[in-house]
Design a protein around this motif. Structure first.
Motif, short mmCIF file in Angstrom:
data_model
loop_
_atom_site.label_atom_id
_atom_site.label_comp_id
_atom_site.label_asym_id
_atom_site.label_seq_id
_atom_site.Cartn_x
_atom_site.Cartn_y
_atom_site.Cartn_z
N MET A 146 7.47 -6.30 3.35
CA MET A 146 8.01 -5.03 2.91
C MET A 146 8.36 -4.14 4.09
O MET A 146 7.80 -4.30 5.19
CB MET A 146 7.03 -4.31 1.98
CG MET A 146 5.68 -3.93 2.57
SD MET A 146 5.65 -2.37 3.51
CE MET A 146 5.68 -1.19 2.17
N GLY A 147 9.28 -3.23 3.88
CA GLY A 147 9.64 -2.25 4.88
C GLY A 147 9.83 -0.90 4.21
O GLY A 147 9.99 -0.80 3.00
N SER A 192 0.80 -1.23 0.00
CA SER A 192 0.00 0.00 0.00
C SER A 192 0.83 1.27 0.00
O SER A 192 0.31 2.36 -0.19
CB SER A 192 -0.94 0.01 1.21
OG SER A 192 -0.19 -0.04 2.41
N SER A 193 2.13 1.16 0.26
CA SER A 193 2.98 2.35 0.27
C SER A 193 4.34 1.99 -0.30
O SER A 193 4.66 0.81 -0.47
CB SER A 193 3.10 2.91 1.68
OG SER A 193 3.47 1.89 2.58
N THR A 194 5.12 2.98 -0.61
CA THR A 194 6.42 2.75 -1.25
C THR A 194 7.32 1.93 -0.33
O THR A 194 7.46 2.23 0.84
CB THR A 194 7.10 4.09 -1.57
OG1 THR A 194 6.21 4.83 -2.40
CG2 THR A 194 8.41 3.86 -2.29
N ALA A 195 7.90 0.89 -0.88
CA ALA A 195 8.76 0.01 -0.11
C ALA A 195 10.22 0.28 -0.43
O ALA A 195 10.58 0.46 -1.59
CB ALA A 195 8.42 -1.44 -0.41
N PRO A 208 14.51 -5.25 -3.13
CA PRO A 208 13.73 -4.02 -3.04
C PRO A 208 13.42 -3.36 -4.39
O PRO A 208 12.51 -2.56 -4.49
CB PRO A 208 14.59 -3.11 -2.17
CG PRO A 208 15.96 -3.66 -2.29
CD PRO A 208 15.82 -5.12 -2.53
N SER A 209 14.20 -3.71 -5.41
CA SER A 209 13.89 -3.15 -6.74
C SER A 209 14.59 -3.98 -7.81
O SER A 209 15.61 -4.61 -7.54
CB SER A 209 14.32 -1.69 -6.85
OG SER A 209 15.72 -1.58 -6.80
N GLY A 210 13.99 -3.98 -8.99
CA GLY A 210 14.60 -4.69 -10.11
C GLY A 210 14.32 -6.18 -10.08
O GLY A 210 13.35 -6.64 -9.50
N THR A 211 15.19 -6.91 -10.75
CA THR A 211 15.03 -8.36 -10.90
C THR A 211 16.22 -9.08 -10.32
O THR A 211 17.36 -8.68 -10.55
CB THR A 211 14.86 -8.71 -12.39
OG1 THR A 211 13.69 -8.06 -12.89
CG2 THR A 211 14.71 -10.22 -12.58
N VAL A 216 8.74 -3.85 -8.86
CA VAL A 216 8.56 -2.55 -9.53
C VAL A 216 8.11 -1.58 -8.44
O VAL A 216 6.93 -1.52 -8.07
CB VAL A 216 7.52 -2.63 -10.67
CG1 VAL A 216 7.43 -1.30 -11.39
CG2 VAL A 216 7.87 -3.75 -11.63
N THR A 217 9.06 -0.84 -7.90
CA THR A 217 8.81 -0.02 -6.72
C THR A 217 7.70 1.01 -6.97
O THR A 217 6.80 1.18 -6.14
CB THR A 217 10.10 0.70 -6.31
OG1 THR A 217 11.15 -0.26 -6.25
CG2 THR A 217 9.95 1.37 -4.96
N LYS A 218 7.76 1.68 -8.11
CA LYS A 218 6.78 2.74 -8.40
C LYS A 218 5.36 2.19 -8.46
O LYS A 218 4.40 2.89 -8.15
CB LYS A 218 7.12 3.42 -9.72
CG LYS A 218 8.30 4.35 -9.64
CD LYS A 218 8.53 5.05 -10.98
CE LYS A 218 9.74 5.97 -10.93
NZ LYS A 218 10.01 6.60 -12.23
#
Lengths: 113, 109
Positions: free
Chosen positions: B89-90, B26-29, B50-53, B64-66
């Motif tokens: 997530m954090g 629900s919010s940016t991780a 946290p991002s990417g593959t 996909v963080t966005k």
């Protein structure tokens, strides 16, 4: 590498009893955590300790106390055990920082009679 | 508050099939970790992504963080892959992880 040890593996107590769960890690990690997992559910954070002299409440801290005795050990006390607290309690640790991977112990299963 | 939604809740596959597990938050991780738990067992960290593959063995995670989502792909599933997979997530400024309710995977022969 390292390991996280939790004692006891199974804990049985009476309703209203004060019970203590212990966790030891040899990763030399700064940060340690206590989570509760109800049957078939995800984990919820009870307490965490960022460094040796720190203690922070999680979302589920009511009814629990925690103590960071030294860098390698973190204890959780159920102040007055209730039947609806029967769950598996998991300890975790990580390096210091907000982006740190967490590693988990085997858990303590709590039964309240 | 922050929420993590995992789908599907359960998945049944034949051995050799691929699995795709989804995690939406629900919010940016700034932290995203996938865990595996065998029945009665502890959590094993699979991937910190946290991002990417990222890949490890037969596992691929794409975050996909966005878009506030992450996926875990298990290729050529095996019976021993059966268990529950959790996404957590954090957010920056906190050491706390928020867990989803898990996806229970059953692989049969």
């Amino acid at each position: 590498g390292g390991i996280i040890t939790q004692t006891p593996k199974f804990l049985i107590g009476q309703e209203g009893q004060k019970l203590t769960l212990k966790c030891q890690q040899n990763f030399n990690h700064d940060t340690m955590y206590w989570y509760r997992q109800d049957s078939g559910k995800g984990l919820r954070l009870i307490y965490y300790s960022i460094t040796e002299n720190d203690l922070q409440k999680g979302d589920l801290s009511e009814g629990y106390d925690a103590s960071r005795e030294k860098k390698s050990s973190f204890s959780l006390t159920v102040t007055s055990a209730q039947k609806n607290e029967m769950a598996v309690f998991l300890c975790a640790s990580s390096i210091l920082g907000n982006y740190a991977e967490q590693f988990f112990g085997p858990g303590t299963r709590l039964t309240v009679l | 508050g922050q929420q993590v939604q995992q789908s599907p809740a359960s998945l049944v596959l034949q051995e050799g099939e691929n699995a795709e597990l989804q995690c939406n938050f629900s919010s940016t991780a700034t932290q995203l970790q996938w865990f595996y738990q065998r029945p009665g067992g502890s959590l094993v960290s699979l991937l910190y992504n946290p991002s990417g593959t990222k890949h490890t063995g037969r596992l691929t995670s794409t975050t996909v963080t966005k878009e506030r989502r992450s996926s875990l792909h298990i290729s050529s599933s095996q019976i021993t892959d059966s268990g529950t997979y959790f996404c957590a997530m954090g957010q920056g400024g906190s050491a706390k992880l928020i867990f989803g309710e898990g996806t229970k995977l059953t692989v049969s022969s």
